[in-house]
Enzyme design. Sequence first.
Site, PDB file in Angstrom:
ATOM      1  N   HIS A  23       3.326   7.058   5.326  1.00 15.50           N
ATOM      2  CA  HIS A  23       2.089   7.756   5.714  1.00 15.50           C
ATOM      3  C   HIS A  23       1.215   6.980   6.701  1.00 15.50           C
ATOM      4  O   HIS A  23       0.417   7.580   7.407  1.00 15.50           O
ATOM      5  CB  HIS A  23       1.296   8.186   4.475  1.00 15.50           C
ATOM      6  CG  HIS A  23       0.450   7.101   3.875  1.00 15.50           C
ATOM      7  ND1 HIS A  23       0.924   6.232   2.934  1.00 15.50           N
ATOM      8  CD2 HIS A  23      -0.844   6.728   4.107  1.00 15.50           C
ATOM      9  CE1 HIS A  23      -0.039   5.378   2.594  1.00 15.50           C
ATOM     10  NE2 HIS A  23      -1.122   5.658   3.298  1.00 15.50           N
ATOM     11  N   ASP A  61      -3.395   8.072  -1.587  1.00 18.72           N
ATOM     12  CA  ASP A  61      -3.791   7.044  -0.622  1.00 18.72           C
ATOM     13  C   ASP A  61      -5.189   6.528  -0.964  1.00 18.72           C
ATOM     14  O   ASP A  61      -5.437   5.324  -1.060  1.00 18.72           O
ATOM     15  CB  ASP A  61      -3.759   7.684   0.777  1.00 18.72           C
ATOM     16  CG  ASP A  61      -4.257   6.762   1.883  1.00 18.72           C
ATOM     17  OD1 ASP A  61      -3.844   5.586   1.903  1.00 18.72           O
ATOM     18  OD2 ASP A  61      -5.045   7.232   2.719  1.00 18.72           O
ATOM     19  N   HIS A  92       0.821  -1.214   0.000  1.00 15.61           N
ATOM     20  CA  HIS A  92       0.000   0.000   0.000  1.00 15.61           C
ATOM     21  C   HIS A  92       0.858   1.269   0.000  1.00 15.61           C
ATOM     22  O   HIS A  92       0.737   2.095  -0.922  1.00 15.61           O
ATOM     23  CB  HIS A  92      -0.994  -0.035   1.166  1.00 15.61           C
ATOM     24  CG  HIS A  92      -1.734   1.247   1.377  1.00 15.61           C
ATOM     25  ND1 HIS A  92      -2.583   1.773   0.423  1.00 15.61           N
ATOM     26  CD2 HIS A  92      -1.734   2.120   2.411  1.00 15.61           C
ATOM     27  CE1 HIS A  92      -3.067   2.916   0.876  1.00 15.61           C
ATOM     28  NE2 HIS A  92      -2.569   3.160   2.074  1.00 15.61           N
ATOM     29  N   ASP A 127     -17.826  14.595 -27.353  1.00 15.26           N
ATOM     30  CA  ASP A 127     -16.458  14.415 -26.845  1.00 15.26           C
ATOM     31  C   ASP A 127     -16.255  13.044 -26.211  1.00 15.26           C
ATOM     32  O   ASP A 127     -15.377  12.855 -25.381  1.00 15.26           O
ATOM     33  CB  ASP A 127     -16.089  15.531 -25.853  1.00 15.26           C
ATOM     34  CG  ASP A 127     -16.902  15.451 -24.574  1.00 15.26           C
ATOM     35  OD1 ASP A 127     -17.973  14.799 -24.586  1.00 15.26           O
ATOM     36  OD2 ASP A 127     -16.466  16.040 -23.565  1.00 15.26           O
ATOM     37  N   GLU A 176      -0.050   5.674  12.346  1.00 19.24           N
ATOM     38  CA  GLU A 176      -1.373   5.195  12.718  1.00 19.24           C
ATOM     39  C   GLU A 176      -1.404   3.696  12.959  1.00 19.24           C
ATOM     40  O   GLU A 176      -2.089   3.211  13.852  1.00 19.24           O
ATOM     41  CB  GLU A 176      -2.356   5.555  11.596  1.00 19.24           C
ATOM     42  CG  GLU A 176      -3.788   5.374  12.006  1.00 19.24           C
ATOM     43  CD  GLU A 176      -4.736   5.820  10.910  1.00 19.24           C
ATOM     44  OE1 GLU A 176      -5.896   6.017  11.229  1.00 19.24           O
ATOM     45  OE2 GLU A 176      -4.290   5.973   9.761  1.00 19.24           O
ATOM     46  N   ASP A 177      -0.673   2.966  12.149  1.00 17.96           N
ATOM     47  CA  ASP A 177      -0.879   1.514  12.118  1.00 17.96           C
ATOM     48  C   ASP A 177       0.261   0.670  12.671  1.00 17.96           C
ATOM     49  O   ASP A 177       0.192  -0.545  12.638  1.00 17.96           O
ATOM     50  CB  ASP A 177      -1.158   1.069  10.668  1.00 17.96           C
ATOM     51  CG  ASP A 177      -2.478   1.623  10.147  1.00 17.96           C
ATOM     52  OD1 ASP A 177      -3.318   1.998  10.992  1.00 17.96           O
ATOM     53  OD2 ASP A 177      -2.650   1.693   8.923  1.00 17.96           O
TER      54      ASP A 177
HETATM   55 MN    MN Z   1      -3.008   4.603   3.673  1.00 18.39          MN
END
Ligand code: MN
Length: 433
Positions: free
Chosen positions: A85, A153, A61, A274, A89-90
């Site tokens: 990133h 993300d 990811h 278009d 958090e993880d």
């Molecule tokens: Mn993420």
Amino acid sequence: MVSIATPVLSTVSLLSIEDLLKISKEYNPGADLDMIRRAYVFTEEAHRGQMRETGEPYVQHPLHVAYTIAGLRLGTTAIIAALLHDVREDTSSKYSAQIGLRFGSKVGFLVEGVTKLSKVRKLRENRGSVDDLRNIFIAMTRDIRVIIIKLADRLHNLQTLSGLDSARRLRIAQQTLDIYAPIADRLGMGDIKGQLEDLAFVHALPDKANWIRSLVKDAYAERVTRCAQLQQEVSQELTDNKIQVLDVHGRAKRLYSLYLKLPRYNNDINQIFDLVALRVVVPTLDDCYQALGVIHRRWRPLVGKIKDYCATPKANGYQSLHTTVIVDEGRFLEIQIRTADMHERAERGVAASWAYADSKRTGGPALAAALADDHDIAWVQQLARWQQDVDTPEEFFQTLRSDFFKNRIFCLTPRGEVFNLPEGASPVDFAYA
Ligand code: MN
């Protein structure tokens, strides 16, 4: 041959650090490859043992997010922040404490900004709200790269959405259409915006998406052929008239964009000129107007279909000349004429401005704001000023609606939820949404 990026959903492949280094080098000649490799080793260790819900190792990811960021030419700091990133958090606090020390305070600041945005999302399991928007804008005004990383993300999360249960799929897809795609649009990031919309469309409105797909199946093939036939002729005609042609390519209209446009044409695909358009890229603005003249002399234009977005850019900075010409008996083709610089900006928007400022090495939003023609960044600075002046959510929302999303209709429910509808939507659409 016409090369056309067809709006078929991309399948996501596994990436390696070597892939990331390759694109970083290709798109950012000054990139610090050693540092990027170190950030990869760090994030791989921090996320080790974690899996994405689609089954691949979690590190895939951040690698994909960083790959998108490198492709936008955003430079070493943003690429590393993208790699890291989700670390705060993880993963364990042992790793988050090291980010600033190892990779510098700018990277630390960006990672913190992206993390804060994710927390807002997790607290609220509902649709987008005024608070969500406000937080996004606060983050954005401090450093535009935070929201660009967030968009990258979201892009990868949508590409891997099949790993989630249907309730979460729907929520993420809907929130993308309500908030993230319009932001990408407003930042002029046409390519990311289009990808976000088409990926989310399939999950948010599966029946409508299937309908559009079946509707365009034959029409696309026929228009691509028409476009291919004309590509050579247009190129030749311009060259004969001593206009340098940098590139001529076809582009297929994206599915969600078509879905929004069709009702205004009685759902008649034959009225959409278009669906496939021919793009002509020339060196200068003068060349754009000369090319338009040459094309009109050879192919008769349709009345009322000539649009000069060079003289009058769209609110998000988009510039091009558009014309629809009669190719042969009752057949039409839209031709878009632009400079290479306009093309870059149409695809990458504010990211293009950032990369430009970054490449000057003194770097940063302050310099970018000082660039006279850099209206994207100037506009972000303006956003920073007014968001400090407004107090209530209602006031914030009013300003947002009038200044930011000029071509969208935002509706605020009594519960503070935000619904985003295309221009021309009726109260019935709102009630249905
Ligand atoms: Mn993420």
